[in-house]
Design a protein around this motif. Sequence first.
Motif, short mmCIF file in Angstrom:
data_model
loop_
_atom_site.label_atom_id
_atom_site.label_comp_id
_atom_site.label_asym_id
_atom_site.label_seq_id
_atom_site.Cartn_x
_atom_site.Cartn_y
_atom_site.Cartn_z
N UNK A 96 0.82 -1.21 0.00
CA UNK A 96 0.00 0.00 0.00
C UNK A 96 0.85 1.26 0.00
N UNK A 97 2.12 1.10 -0.40
CA UNK A 97 3.01 2.25 -0.36
C UNK A 97 2.53 3.35 -1.30
N UNK A 98 2.01 2.95 -2.48
CA UNK A 98 1.54 3.94 -3.45
C UNK A 98 0.38 4.74 -2.86
N UNK A 99 -0.51 4.05 -2.13
CA UNK A 99 -1.66 4.74 -1.52
C UNK A 99 -1.20 5.76 -0.47
N UNK A 100 -0.26 5.35 0.39
CA UNK A 100 0.23 6.29 1.41
C UNK A 100 0.92 7.48 0.75
N UNK A 101 1.59 7.21 -0.37
CA UNK A 101 2.30 8.28 -1.08
C UNK A 101 1.38 9.27 -1.76
N UNK A 102 0.07 8.94 -1.83
CA UNK A 102 -0.89 9.81 -2.53
C UNK A 102 -1.93 10.41 -1.58
N UNK A 103 -1.68 10.33 -0.26
CA UNK A 103 -2.68 10.83 0.71
C UNK A 103 -3.03 12.29 0.47
N UNK A 104 -2.02 13.10 0.15
CA UNK A 104 -2.25 14.53 -0.04
C UNK A 104 -3.19 14.78 -1.23
N UNK A 105 -3.06 13.95 -2.27
CA UNK A 105 -3.95 14.08 -3.44
C UNK A 105 -5.42 13.89 -3.05
N UNK B 11 15.23 7.75 11.00
CA UNK B 11 15.48 9.19 11.05
C UNK B 11 14.22 9.94 10.62
N UNK B 12 13.98 11.09 11.27
CA UNK B 12 12.76 11.86 11.01
C UNK B 12 12.67 12.33 9.56
N UNK B 13 13.84 12.53 8.93
CA UNK B 13 13.81 12.99 7.53
C UNK B 13 13.92 11.82 6.55
N UNK B 14 13.85 10.60 7.07
CA UNK B 14 13.99 9.42 6.20
C UNK B 14 12.66 8.70 5.99
N UNK B 15 11.56 9.31 6.43
CA UNK B 15 10.26 8.66 6.24
C UNK B 15 9.69 9.02 4.88
N UNK B 16 8.74 8.21 4.41
CA UNK B 16 8.17 8.41 3.07
C UNK B 16 7.41 9.73 2.98
N UNK B 17 7.28 10.24 1.79
CA UNK B 17 6.45 11.43 1.59
C UNK B 17 5.02 10.96 1.28
N UNK B 18 4.05 11.82 1.62
CA UNK B 18 2.64 11.48 1.39
C UNK B 18 2.07 12.30 0.24
N UNK B 19 2.95 13.01 -0.44
CA UNK B 19 2.52 13.81 -1.59
C UNK B 19 3.53 14.89 -1.88
N UNK B 20 3.18 15.78 -2.82
CA UNK B 20 4.08 16.87 -3.20
C UNK B 20 3.37 18.20 -3.09
N UNK B 21 4.12 19.23 -2.74
CA UNK B 21 3.59 20.58 -2.72
C UNK B 21 3.25 21.02 -4.15
N UNK B 22 2.03 21.52 -4.34
CA UNK B 22 1.56 21.90 -5.68
C UNK B 22 2.48 22.92 -6.35
N UNK B 23 2.96 23.89 -5.57
CA UNK B 23 3.73 24.99 -6.15
C UNK B 23 5.20 24.64 -6.31
#
Lengths: 133, 97
Positions: free
Chosen positions: A65-74, A93-105
Amino acid sequence: MAATGKKVMVTVRRAPHGSIYVQESVEVMFIFATYDMDLSVVFLDDGVLALQKGQDTKGLGIKGFMASLGALVDWEVTNVYVDRQSLKDRNIAEDAIISIGKDDDTDAPIRPKVLDSAEIAKMMAAQHAIASF
Amino acid sequence: MLHTVNKSPFQNSSLEDCLRVAQKGDVILLLEDGVYAASAGTAKSSLIEKVVKQNAVYAIEADLKARGLGNLIKDVGIASYGDFVDLVEKHTAHAWL
C-alpha cells in the motif's frame, strides 16, 4: 459531500505486511476522506514502520500500500502525524520517512509531521471519534 | 533446535520468550514482523546483538525487503525461502507465535 464538522482520527499502531491492520487503516483513511470529514491520521508505536522508505513487497507476492500512502495529499488527507519517540526507538530518522505527496507549487515532498506524545494526546482528546488499527 | 519468531519485538515478548529458552548452538530464524528484531540501532537491537554471539541468527530476505530494512545487526544471516526449507529439514522447529 459537505463537511460534517466532525473531527475523526485514525491511529495506526501495527507493523505493515505482517497483518492486515495497516492495509485496512489505509482504506478507512480514503473512506473518511471521501466523506470530507476533519480527518487526522497518527502513526505511532509499530505503526511508524509503515513509513519506512524503500519497502518492496514483490518477494511476498503482495501489492502493498506504499503507493496509496504516497498519494494521501492528493486525497486531501493532509493532517498526518508521526510519533517522535516511536521513530527513535526503531532507529528511523525523522527525515527518512516516506512522503505522502508533493507541494503543488514547489514540488517539494510533503512528509508526515513529527510530534511529541503530549501533542498527540492533546489531539486525541479533541476528536469526536477515533478509529484504531 | 530451530526457533522461528514472526512477531515484532516492539509489539510483544515472543522474541524475549524465545531467547530465554534457546540453548547455545540453536538456530534463530526471524520472519514476517520478526525481522524488525534484526534492525541495527533500535531500542530492541541488544536482544539479537547478544544472542548472535553464540547462535546462528537468520532473517528472511523477502520479509526484510518488504519492510525496507537494510541496516542490519552485524553477523545476522540473510535466508531465502529455500534456506528456510533446509533449516526445517535439518532441525526440530518451534514457532514462537
